[in-house]
Design a protein around this motif. Structure first.
Motif, short mmCIF file in Angstrom:
data_model
loop_
_atom_site.label_atom_id
_atom_site.label_comp_id
_atom_site.label_asym_id
_atom_site.label_seq_id
_atom_site.Cartn_x
_atom_site.Cartn_y
_atom_site.Cartn_z
N MET A 193 -55.96 -3.77 14.86
CA MET A 193 -54.74 -3.42 15.56
C MET A 193 -54.47 -4.36 16.74
SD MET A 193 -52.33 -1.67 15.14
CE MET A 193 -50.95 -0.82 15.74
N LYS A 194 -55.50 -5.01 17.22
CA LYS A 194 -55.33 -5.90 18.36
C LYS A 194 -54.32 -6.99 18.05
CE LYS A 194 -60.00 -4.95 19.76
NZ LYS A 194 -61.35 -5.43 19.84
N ARG A 195 -54.32 -7.45 16.80
CA ARG A 195 -53.38 -8.49 16.40
C ARG A 195 -51.94 -8.00 16.55
NH1 ARG A 195 -55.07 -11.17 11.26
NH2 ARG A 195 -56.10 -12.55 12.72
N ALA A 196 -51.69 -6.74 16.27
CA ALA A 196 -50.34 -6.18 16.41
C ALA A 196 -49.88 -6.23 17.85
CB ALA A 196 -50.31 -4.74 15.89
N TYR A 197 -50.77 -5.92 18.79
CA TYR A 197 -50.41 -6.00 20.21
C TYR A 197 -50.01 -7.43 20.58
CZ TYR A 197 -52.27 -1.36 21.40
OH TYR A 197 -52.49 -0.01 21.51
N ILE A 198 -50.79 -8.38 20.14
CA ILE A 198 -50.53 -9.78 20.49
C ILE A 198 -49.21 -10.24 19.89
CG2 ILE A 198 -51.34 -12.16 20.18
CD1 ILE A 198 -54.23 -10.96 20.26
N LYS A 199 -48.96 -9.92 18.62
CA LYS A 199 -47.72 -10.34 17.97
C LYS A 199 -46.51 -9.68 18.62
CE LYS A 199 -49.45 -11.77 13.53
NZ LYS A 199 -49.18 -11.79 12.11
N ALA A 200 -46.61 -8.39 18.91
CA ALA A 200 -45.49 -7.69 19.55
C ALA A 200 -45.25 -8.25 20.95
CB ALA A 200 -45.79 -6.19 19.63
N TYR A 201 -46.31 -8.48 21.70
CA TYR A 201 -46.20 -9.04 23.04
C TYR A 201 -45.47 -10.38 23.00
CZ TYR A 201 -47.67 -11.01 27.54
OH TYR A 201 -47.68 -11.58 28.78
N ASN A 202 -45.90 -11.27 22.11
CA ASN A 202 -45.29 -12.59 22.00
C ASN A 202 -43.83 -12.52 21.58
OD1 ASN A 202 -47.60 -13.93 22.82
ND2 ASN A 202 -48.37 -14.17 20.74
N GLU A 203 -43.51 -11.64 20.63
CA GLU A 203 -42.13 -11.50 20.17
C GLU A 203 -41.23 -10.97 21.29
OE1 GLU A 203 -39.62 -9.34 16.58
OE2 GLU A 203 -41.75 -9.78 16.28
N LEU A 204 -41.72 -9.95 22.00
CA LEU A 204 -40.94 -9.39 23.10
C LEU A 204 -40.74 -10.41 24.22
CD1 LEU A 204 -42.45 -5.80 23.24
CD2 LEU A 204 -40.18 -6.45 22.42
N LYS A 205 -41.78 -11.16 24.51
CA LYS A 205 -41.69 -12.19 25.56
C LYS A 205 -40.62 -13.22 25.20
CE LYS A 205 -44.59 -14.71 28.72
NZ LYS A 205 -44.38 -13.90 29.92
N LYS A 206 -40.58 -13.64 23.94
CA LYS A 206 -39.57 -14.60 23.49
C LYS A 206 -38.16 -14.03 23.62
CE LYS A 206 -42.45 -17.09 20.21
NZ LYS A 206 -42.73 -17.33 18.79
N MET A 207 -38.03 -12.71 23.47
CA MET A 207 -36.73 -12.04 23.61
C MET A 207 -36.30 -11.92 25.07
SD MET A 207 -37.34 -8.99 20.80
CE MET A 207 -36.06 -7.96 21.46
N GLY A 208 -37.24 -12.11 25.99
CA GLY A 208 -36.93 -11.99 27.41
C GLY A 208 -37.32 -10.67 28.02
N VAL A 209 -38.04 -9.85 27.27
CA VAL A 209 -38.51 -8.57 27.80
C VAL A 209 -39.60 -8.84 28.83
CG1 VAL A 209 -39.61 -6.37 27.19
CG2 VAL A 209 -37.98 -7.43 25.61
N PRO A 210 -39.55 -8.18 30.00
CA PRO A 210 -40.55 -8.43 31.05
C PRO A 210 -41.90 -7.76 30.76
CG PRO A 210 -38.98 -6.79 31.80
CD PRO A 210 -38.51 -7.27 30.45
N VAL A 211 -42.65 -8.35 29.84
CA VAL A 211 -43.96 -7.82 29.46
C VAL A 211 -45.05 -8.45 30.31
CG1 VAL A 211 -43.33 -7.27 27.07
CG2 VAL A 211 -44.14 -9.55 27.61
#
Length: 90
Positions: A1-19
């Motif tokens: 599941m750790k991979r899901a956190y990393i992928k979601a984090y990276n995708e949100l960051k690219k969208m401009g979400v303040p993660v």
């Protein structure tokens, strides 16, 4: 599941979400947060949406695009306080 956190984090960051990842944790251990106090964070999250004059995403206080990304990776966000959300595994 750790991979899901990393992928979601990276995708949100690219969208401009303040993660962000807390200084005392590691994204590889799972989990990250979303800052609701960052400049322009109201595009993504607003604790007070639906109250008073706010008319955000049909009364929701989290942008549906953000929620969709988290759902796609089996994650969800929960308000910790008005200043931010933490992301967890479903």
């Amino acid at each position: 599941m750790k991979r899901a956190y990393i992928k979601a984090y990276n995708e949100l960051k690219k969208m401009g979400v303040p993660v962000f990842v807390h200084i005392d944790s590691d994204i590889r251990d799972g989990g990250f947060s979303i800052n609701a106090e960052e400049e322009n964070s109201e595009m993504w999250v607003n604790y007070y949406a639906g109250c008073g004059s706010f008319d955000f995403w049909n009364g929701e206080n989290v942008n549906p695009k953000l929620t969709k990304v988290l759902n796609d990776y089996g994650l969800f966000a929960e308000w910790v306080n008005p200043g931010g959300l933490s992301v967890y595994q479903k």
